[in-house]
Design a protein around this motif. Structure first.
Motif, mmCIF file in Angstrom:
data_model
loop_
_atom_site.group_PDB
_atom_site.id
_atom_site.type_symbol
_atom_site.label_atom_id
_atom_site.label_comp_id
_atom_site.label_asym_id
_atom_site.label_seq_id
_atom_site.Cartn_x
_atom_site.Cartn_y
_atom_site.Cartn_z
ATOM 1 N N ARG A 160 -7.658 7.494 -11.227
ATOM 2 C CA ARG A 160 -9.006 7.042 -11.601
ATOM 3 C C ARG A 160 -9.985 7.291 -10.431
ATOM 4 N NH1 ARG A 160 -12.728 7.024 -14.674
ATOM 5 N NH2 ARG A 160 -14.164 5.293 -14.640
ATOM 6 N N LEU A 178 -6.084 2.340 1.254
ATOM 7 C CA LEU A 178 -6.963 1.216 1.574
ATOM 8 C C LEU A 178 -6.141 -0.039 1.815
ATOM 9 C CD1 LEU A 178 -10.200 1.211 1.349
ATOM 10 C CD2 LEU A 178 -9.088 3.161 0.309
ATOM 11 N N TYR A 186 -5.648 9.199 0.817
ATOM 12 C CA TYR A 186 -6.426 7.988 1.105
ATOM 13 C C TYR A 186 -5.546 6.771 0.881
ATOM 14 C CZ TYR A 186 -6.788 9.273 -3.748
ATOM 15 O OH TYR A 186 -6.462 9.731 -5.007
ATOM 16 N N ALA A 211 0.817 -1.219 0.000
ATOM 17 C CA ALA A 211 0.000 0.000 0.000
ATOM 18 C C ALA A 211 0.852 1.271 0.000
ATOM 19 C CB ALA A 211 -0.943 -0.010 1.202
ATOM 20 N N GLY A 255 -14.367 -0.130 -5.200
ATOM 21 C CA GLY A 255 -14.996 1.188 -5.227
ATOM 22 C C GLY A 255 -14.951 1.921 -3.894
ATOM 23 N N ALA A 288 -12.442 3.406 -2.226
ATOM 24 C CA ALA A 288 -11.693 4.673 -2.192
ATOM 25 C C ALA A 288 -12.518 5.793 -2.820
ATOM 26 C CB ALA A 288 -10.351 4.521 -2.902
ATOM 27 N N THR A 289 -13.198 5.469 -3.905
ATOM 28 C CA THR A 289 -14.018 6.490 -4.580
ATOM 29 C C THR A 289 -15.105 6.999 -3.647
ATOM 30 O OG1 THR A 289 -13.576 5.386 -6.680
ATOM 31 C CG2 THR A 289 -15.425 6.942 -6.629
ATOM 32 N N GLY A 324 -10.201 -2.327 -5.403
ATOM 33 C CA GLY A 324 -10.997 -2.684 -6.582
ATOM 34 C C GLY A 324 -12.483 -2.830 -6.311
ATOM 35 N N LYS A 376 -13.245 9.670 -10.815
ATOM 36 C CA LYS A 376 -14.576 9.098 -10.526
ATOM 37 C C LYS A 376 -15.281 9.878 -9.415
ATOM 38 C CE LYS A 376 -13.540 4.755 -9.764
ATOM 39 N NZ LYS A 376 -13.858 3.364 -9.348
ATOM 40 N N ASN A 428 0.979 5.371 -10.394
ATOM 41 C CA ASN A 428 -0.179 4.904 -9.617
ATOM 42 C C ASN A 428 -1.485 5.411 -10.261
ATOM 43 O OD1 ASN A 428 -1.680 3.802 -7.566
ATOM 44 N ND2 ASN A 428 -1.175 5.376 -6.047
#
Ligand SMILES: CC(C)(COP(=O)(O)OP(=O)(O)OC[C@H]1O[C@@H](n2cnc3c(N)ncnc32)[C@H](O)[C@@H]1OP(=O)(O)O)[C@@H](O)C(=O)NCCC(=O)NCCS
Length: 151
Positions: free
Chosen positions: A127, A85, A83, A23, A93, A95-96, A91, A131, A122
């Motif tokens: 992304r 995780l 942020y 991470a 969603g 973090a979004t 994968g 998003k 990264n």
């Protein structure tokens, strides 16, 4: 359901499972060990004096602590997000959703512009930002930069 909440001292045990070697690869810091985890949890309970806000919040998924989200004041009306995780939940969603919650928090602080950047290797982080409503603004020192205009 993904939510943000204040950290408690007991979260110190979970922090090393979030800030693993995988991470932190693009974060410019080492994996977190138990001593730092305890320090960070204590620090989050007593944020530095002199700043109206400097949040280090837990990201929970269905009640389980799976990440950390930060909102740092930059100026009167600008702030920066961060942020991370736990790798086994990437994968999905999360973090979004966490970044969207950070933007809501920034709005409550009267922030008009939120800034972010990520390591050039990264793209998943970029992304997440787009998003969540950020727009790319170029790059600084080789790091792609983004802003979310809340005004
Ligand atoms: C970056 C990170 C926060 C993403 O968390 P996440 O919960 O997996 O993110 P989400 O699931 O909300 O979204 C990830 C998006 O990136 C995309 N993605 C994943 N790997 C990618 C890659 N190599 N290139 C481009 N996009 C990628 C996913 O497909 C997804 O987009 P989609 O929904 O359009 O398919 C997580 O991997 C992490 O904690 N990494 C370590 C810490 C870190 O890098 N933090 C950011 C610092 S700026």
């Amino acid at each position: 359901m993904v939510e943000l909440r204040e950290l408690v001292l007991g979260d110190a045990r979970a922090l090393p499972t979030i800030y693993t070697a995988e991470a932190v690869r693009y974060l410019g810091r080492p994996p977190m060990e138990a001593t730092e985890a305890l320090f960070r949890a204590r620090q989050a309970l007593a944020p530095p004096v002199g700043l109206p806000y400097d949040h280090m919040l837990g990201i929970t998924a269905d009640g389980e602590l799976v990440g950390i989200a930060t909102l740092h004041q930059r100026s009167t009306d600008t702030a920066a997000v961060g942020y991370v995780l736990r790798p086994d939940v990437w994968g999905r969603g999360y973090a979004t959703l966490a970044v969207r919650h950070l933007l809501d928090l920034a709005r409550r602080h009267g922030v008009s512009q939120v800034q972010a950047r990520h390591h050039p290797d990264n793209p998943a982080s970029g992304r997440v930002l787009t998003k969540a409503g950020f727009a790319p603004t170029g790059e600084h020192a080789g790091f792609p930069t983004y802003t979310a205009d809340l005004s």
